[in-house]
Design a protein around this motif. Structure first.
Motif, short mmCIF file in Angstrom:
data_model
loop_
_atom_site.label_atom_id
_atom_site.label_comp_id
_atom_site.label_asym_id
_atom_site.label_seq_id
_atom_site.Cartn_x
_atom_site.Cartn_y
_atom_site.Cartn_z
N GLU A 62 1.21 -1.30 -0.18
CA GLU A 62 -0.05 0.13 -0.26
C GLU A 62 0.60 1.61 -0.18
OE1 GLU A 62 -2.65 0.02 3.27
OE2 GLU A 62 -4.20 -0.12 1.25
N ARG A 63 2.00 1.13 0.45
CA ARG A 63 3.20 2.12 0.51
C ARG A 63 3.53 2.26 -0.30
NH1 ARG A 63 0.79 1.13 5.07
NH2 ARG A 63 0.80 3.04 6.60
N ILE A 64 3.47 1.55 -1.57
CA ILE A 64 4.06 1.72 -2.73
C ILE A 64 4.05 3.33 -3.40
CG2 ILE A 64 4.73 1.28 -5.41
CD1 ILE A 64 4.18 -1.56 -4.27
N VAL A 147 -5.40 9.04 3.08
CA VAL A 147 -4.99 8.07 2.10
C VAL A 147 -4.48 6.80 2.06
CG1 VAL A 147 -3.93 10.39 0.82
CG2 VAL A 147 -2.60 9.62 2.73
N ILE A 148 -3.74 6.04 3.36
CA ILE A 148 -3.14 5.04 2.67
C ILE A 148 -4.81 4.62 3.64
CG2 ILE A 148 -1.60 3.44 4.37
CD1 ILE A 148 0.10 4.90 2.14
N PHE A 149 -5.60 3.44 3.12
CA PHE A 149 -6.23 2.76 3.90
C PHE A 149 -6.20 1.76 4.43
CE2 PHE A 149 -8.96 4.33 -0.24
CZ PHE A 149 -8.95 5.53 -0.70
N THR B 15 11.66 10.31 -0.87
CA THR B 15 11.95 8.85 -1.30
C THR B 15 10.75 8.77 -0.16
OG1 THR B 15 12.75 7.91 0.47
CG2 THR B 15 13.96 7.77 -1.30
N SER B 16 9.72 10.28 -0.51
CA SER B 16 8.57 9.39 -0.05
C SER B 16 7.23 8.84 -0.91
CB SER B 16 7.49 10.78 0.75
OG SER B 16 6.44 11.06 -0.52
N CYS B 17 6.12 8.10 -0.32
CA CYS B 17 5.29 7.31 -0.83
C CYS B 17 4.67 8.00 -1.60
CB CYS B 17 4.50 6.21 -0.25
SG CYS B 17 3.53 6.75 0.63
N ASN B 18 4.24 9.34 -1.08
CA ASN B 18 3.78 10.42 -1.95
C ASN B 18 2.61 10.51 -1.00
OD1 ASN B 18 3.52 11.93 -4.16
ND2 ASN B 18 3.32 9.98 -5.44
N GLY B 19 2.08 9.97 0.06
CA GLY B 19 1.42 10.23 0.40
C GLY B 19 1.70 11.82 0.98
N CYS B 20 2.62 11.25 2.21
CA CYS B 20 2.43 12.18 2.85
C CYS B 20 2.79 13.70 2.18
CB CYS B 20 3.58 11.96 4.13
SG CYS B 20 3.53 10.59 4.96
N ASP B 21 3.14 13.62 0.78
CA ASP B 21 2.88 14.84 -0.36
C ASP B 21 1.89 15.33 -0.20
OD1 ASP B 21 6.30 15.11 -0.61
OD2 ASP B 21 5.55 12.40 -1.41
N VAL B 81 8.62 15.52 8.27
CA VAL B 81 6.95 15.15 7.73
C VAL B 81 6.95 13.50 7.37
CG1 VAL B 81 4.56 15.51 6.88
CG2 VAL B 81 6.09 17.54 7.04
N GLY B 82 5.46 12.58 8.46
CA GLY B 82 5.76 10.82 8.02
C GLY B 82 6.96 10.41 8.88
N ILE B 83 6.22 8.61 9.34
CA ILE B 83 7.07 8.62 10.06
C ILE B 83 8.50 7.34 9.03
CG2 ILE B 83 6.52 6.05 9.36
CD1 ILE B 83 6.11 7.46 12.79
N CYS B 84 8.35 8.41 7.16
CA CYS B 84 9.75 7.30 6.87
C CYS B 84 10.39 8.35 6.95
CB CYS B 84 9.13 8.18 5.39
SG CYS B 84 8.51 6.51 4.63
N ALA B 85 10.39 9.63 7.62
CA ALA B 85 10.96 10.86 7.40
C ALA B 85 11.69 10.61 8.89
CB ALA B 85 10.68 12.42 7.00
N VAL B 90 8.37 1.86 7.81
CA VAL B 90 8.52 1.04 6.84
C VAL B 90 9.70 0.01 5.87
CG1 VAL B 90 5.67 -0.61 6.53
CG2 VAL B 90 6.90 1.55 5.38
N PHE B 91 9.93 1.08 5.41
CA PHE B 91 11.17 1.06 4.56
C PHE B 91 12.55 0.72 5.22
CE2 PHE B 91 7.52 3.75 2.05
CZ PHE B 91 7.46 2.86 1.71
N ARG B 92 13.09 0.58 6.56
CA ARG B 92 13.73 1.39 7.32
C ARG B 92 15.14 -0.44 6.71
NH1 ARG B 92 14.84 3.44 12.14
NH2 ARG B 92 17.24 2.94 12.76
N PRO B 112 4.61 12.66 13.62
CA PRO B 112 3.88 11.64 13.28
C PRO B 112 2.35 11.47 12.66
CG PRO B 112 3.24 12.25 14.86
CD PRO B 112 4.48 13.72 14.64
N GLY B 113 2.65 10.27 11.94
CA GLY B 113 1.78 9.67 11.39
C GLY B 113 1.84 8.68 9.38
N CYS B 114 1.07 7.91 8.85
CA CYS B 114 1.70 7.70 8.06
C CYS B 114 0.14 7.02 7.04
CB CYS B 114 2.72 6.01 8.42
SG CYS B 114 2.62 5.39 7.24
N ALA B 115 -0.22 8.15 6.67
CA ALA B 115 0.32 9.20 6.63
C ALA B 115 -0.50 10.16 7.26
CB ALA B 115 -0.76 9.68 4.92
N ALA B 116 0.95 11.73 7.58
CA ALA B 116 0.59 12.60 8.43
C ALA B 116 -0.39 12.96 8.05
CB ALA B 116 1.81 13.53 8.56
S1 SF4 Z 1 5.38 7.93 6.53
FE1 SF4 Z 1 2.99 6.82 5.49
S2 SF4 Z 1 2.73 7.82 3.79
FE2 SF4 Z 1 4.63 9.31 4.31
S3 SF4 Z 1 5.92 9.20 3.09
FE3 SF4 Z 1 6.10 7.47 4.16
S4 SF4 Z 1 5.07 5.82 4.26
FE4 SF4 Z 1 4.21 7.14 2.87
#
Ligand code: SF4
Lengths: 359, 160, 125
Positions: A62-64, A147-149, B15-21, B81-85, B90-92, B112-116
């Protein structure tokens, strides 16, 4: 003899929401050649399957991409279900369809906004994003995420939408649809929009087919190819025709997306009417063994997931070919011969999703 | 004094997944309207005061992030912004991910938050405003101190 | 099964012929992908025409060199650059050869890296 210059474009650029780098070889104002280089978002998540359990991997899938996140999760689930020969309950398939179509609407609205931003129509951009919030409200009310369901899982879905809510959604889509119609009218008829998009970045049908493009880019060039016709999820029971435009220019791509918004609204209406009752998931045990190419039509086009499993909890190989990856060669071809001022428009009309491309 | 009334932000996707963007952009659009705080999104690092980064940093984007940070004028604040940052999320464990923006540049606010969610992004940026204001005071003090020292030194030289 | 998917296995020298066969029949190049299976690398070339999905499969040793199909399908260059970068497959005559600068990963050919864990540990520090 005019001079050749190389103009670097990106990775951080005001019109680009995402990082991609292009070297534009130009002669005066005309682009002779465009060489993309990517890798700014490459994470290497395909290799994560070796560390994660195949059922947990839905979260990573989902997070691609955060835009069509639900569809990524769904494609992955479909691939695994197909290998394990799981019969997913009908209701779950319908629910997936509803969420997938909602994602398509929000993605297209988002794209319309970004495109407006790229040709400098700020208020239109704001308006599209305002309308998009209405769709996100529905999504949030039914799944809990914006955004992420996280609502898809192997064997079905996690949440149900009761019939009352479903009726409400269809009603709400009706009112939002009317509002969207007023905004998209601007895209279809406004002089300044047409001035920026008509006749720009033309891609003929044969070219588009030869370059292996998918999705709205292909359909805007007159080729009726829509992966939803493969009959996954509940699409086999719904009536729809791929949206096709002939012109192949930026405006045609814009028109395809506008019309697809309304097509999706209609599909959700059909799905709501036909949705059967029953379970929303089946319990899944064991591990997959086999391989499958799962194909789904995302807002940007056909996505292909390749899953290869060997009977253990970790998959052997997981590969994603995302629509933007298939559209990159077309973008390069369209940029050749374009003028510098049109470059942002052309890049945006393939609806690039870079985090998909690089995974 | 009124610096925090009109800070400009720059956003970069490392390298975010776009969700946070999209949530960052969504918080700038009418529904959430970050612009009511006088905040404007700019594409030019030299105009920006707040750097909003999404996504865990990878090998190629590391240089870009650093570059943007270095180009921004002082004082500046970084919001991850986001747990990735924040940590890689998950991408750790991915081979190409460094894990967290703070591996590359100093971060002041973590959202925090995924997505924030847009609300928390707004909250994070408002927090950043106070830090920015504080930095400004420090920055001014340091500057006037430096000027004083310089004057002193010059006097010293003249007396010599 | 939602759809029929046929897979045809073939030899290395038959590749170009088989691909141009598909090309002349009007198939669209859907994707190319690589799988590292211990001592062999499996490459799948997938084609699609009117929702019919066909798959060409090639198994090679990691040190073997294959021909690029980008002279037939121009758009194959992205996939082939990806393969050579992530899997270290040697491919001859790619139309646009990035020579390892397509993704620019932290570790070279991550999917066939000898010991992924050891590689990660040093890279994270
Ligand atoms: S925190 Fe979640 S939503 Fe935001 S960029 Fe990372 S994977 Fe995507």
């Amino acid at each position: 003899m005019s001079q050749r210059n190389v103009i670097p474009f990106g990775p951080q650029h005001p019109v680009l929401p995402e990082p991609i780098h292009l070297d534009l070889v130009t002669e005066d104002e005309t682009v002779i050649e465009a060489i993309p280089s990517i890798g700014f978002v490459h994470r290497g998540l395909e290799k994560l399957v070796e560390k994660k359990d195949y059922q947990d991997f839905v979260y990573v899938a989902e997070r691609i991409c955060g835009i069509c996140s639900f569809m990524h999760g769904m494609t992955y689930c479909q691939a695994v279900e197909e290998i394990m020969e799981i019969a997913v309950p009908e209701r779950a398939l319908y629910l997936r369809t509803v969420w997938a179509e909602l994602s398509r609407i929000h993605s297209h609205l988002m794209w319309l906004g970004l495109a407006a931003d790229a040709f400098g129509f700020e208020s239109l951009f704001m308006n599209c994003w305002r309308l998009r919030e209405g769709i996100l409200d529905i999504i949030e009310a039914t799944t809990g995420g914006r955004v992420i369901f996280g609502s898809c899982k192997i064997g079905g879905v996690r949440r149900d939408i009761d019939d009352e809510t479903m009726k409400g959604i269809v009603e709400k889509l009706g009112t939002i649809g009317a509002e969207i119609g007023r905004t998209t009218d601007v895209f279809l008829n406004d002089y300044s929009v047409q001035h920026r998009l008509k006749g720009i970045g033309v891609l003929s049908g044969e070219e588009a087919h030869a370059l292996g493009t998918v999705g709205p880019v292909l359909r805007a060039s007159g080729v009726a190819m829509d992966a939803r016709k493969i009959d996954y999820a509940a699409y086999r029971n719904l009536k729809f025709e791929p949206v096709v435009e002939k012109a192949g220019d930026c405006h045609a791509r814009c028109r395809v997306r506008v019309r697809e918004i309304f097509q999706s609204v209609d599909l959700i209406g059909q799905a709501a009417r036909k949705m059967p009752g029953g379970e929303i998931f089946v319990k899944v045990t064991g591990a997959p063994n086999g391989e499958f190419f799962s194909r789904v039509e995302q807002p940007r086009g056909e996505v292909i997931y390749y899953v290869k499993a060997n009977g253990t909890k970790n998959l052997q190989r997981f590969r994603v070919r995302t629509p933007t990856f298939a559209n990159l060669p077309a973008m390069v071809k369209m940029l050749e011969g374009a003028s510098i001022a049109d470059v942002p428009n052309i890049i945006l009309t393939i609806d690039p999703c870079i985090s998909c491309v690089e995974r | 004094m009124f610096f925090k009334k009109s800070p400009w932000i720059i956003h970069y996707d490392a390298t975010s997944c776009n969700g946070c963007d999209i949530e960052v952009v969504a918080s700038l659009t009418p529904m959430y309207d970050l612009e009511r705080f006088g905040i404007v999104n700019t594409g030019n690092p030299k105009h920006a005061d707040i750097f909003v980064v999404t996504g865990a940093v990878n090998e190629s984007s590391r240089m870009v992030v650093k570059n943007i940070y270095d180009q921004m004028p002082n004082p500046k604040v970084v919001v991850a912004v986001g747990i990735c940052a924040t940590s890689g999320g998950v991408f750790r464990e991915c081979y190409n991910v460094l894990g967290g923006v703070d591996k590359v540049i100093p971060v002041d606010v973590y959202v925090p938050g995924c997505a924030a969610r847009p609300e928390s992004i707004i909250d994070g940026i408002i927090t950043a405003l106070d830090i920015l204001e504080r930095r400004l005071v420090e920055f001014r003090k340091a500057k006037s101190e430096a000027r004083r020292q310089e004057k002193k030194l010059r006097r010293y030289h003249l007396n010599d | 099964m939602t759809e029929e998917q046929t897979t045809i296995t073939m030899e290395k020298d038959e590749l170009l012929g088989a691909v141009s066969d598909f090309h002349s029949q009007g198939y669209r190049l859907a994707q190319i992908c690589c799988t590292a299976l211990g001592d062999t690398i499996e490459i799948n070339y997938s084609f699609d025409k009117e929702y019919r999905f066909k798959n060409l499969r090639l198994s090679i040793r990691p040190d073997e060199e294959i021909q690029s199909i980008s002279i037939i399908y121009w758009s194959a260059f992205t996939y082939e650059n990806e393969m050579s970068e992530l899997f270290g497959v040697k491919i001859r005559n790619i139309v646009v050869d990035y020579k390892g600068h397509f993704y620019r990963t932290a570790v070279a050919t991550p999917f066939v890296a000898p010991e992924p864990d050891a590689g990660n540990a040093t890279e994270k520090e």
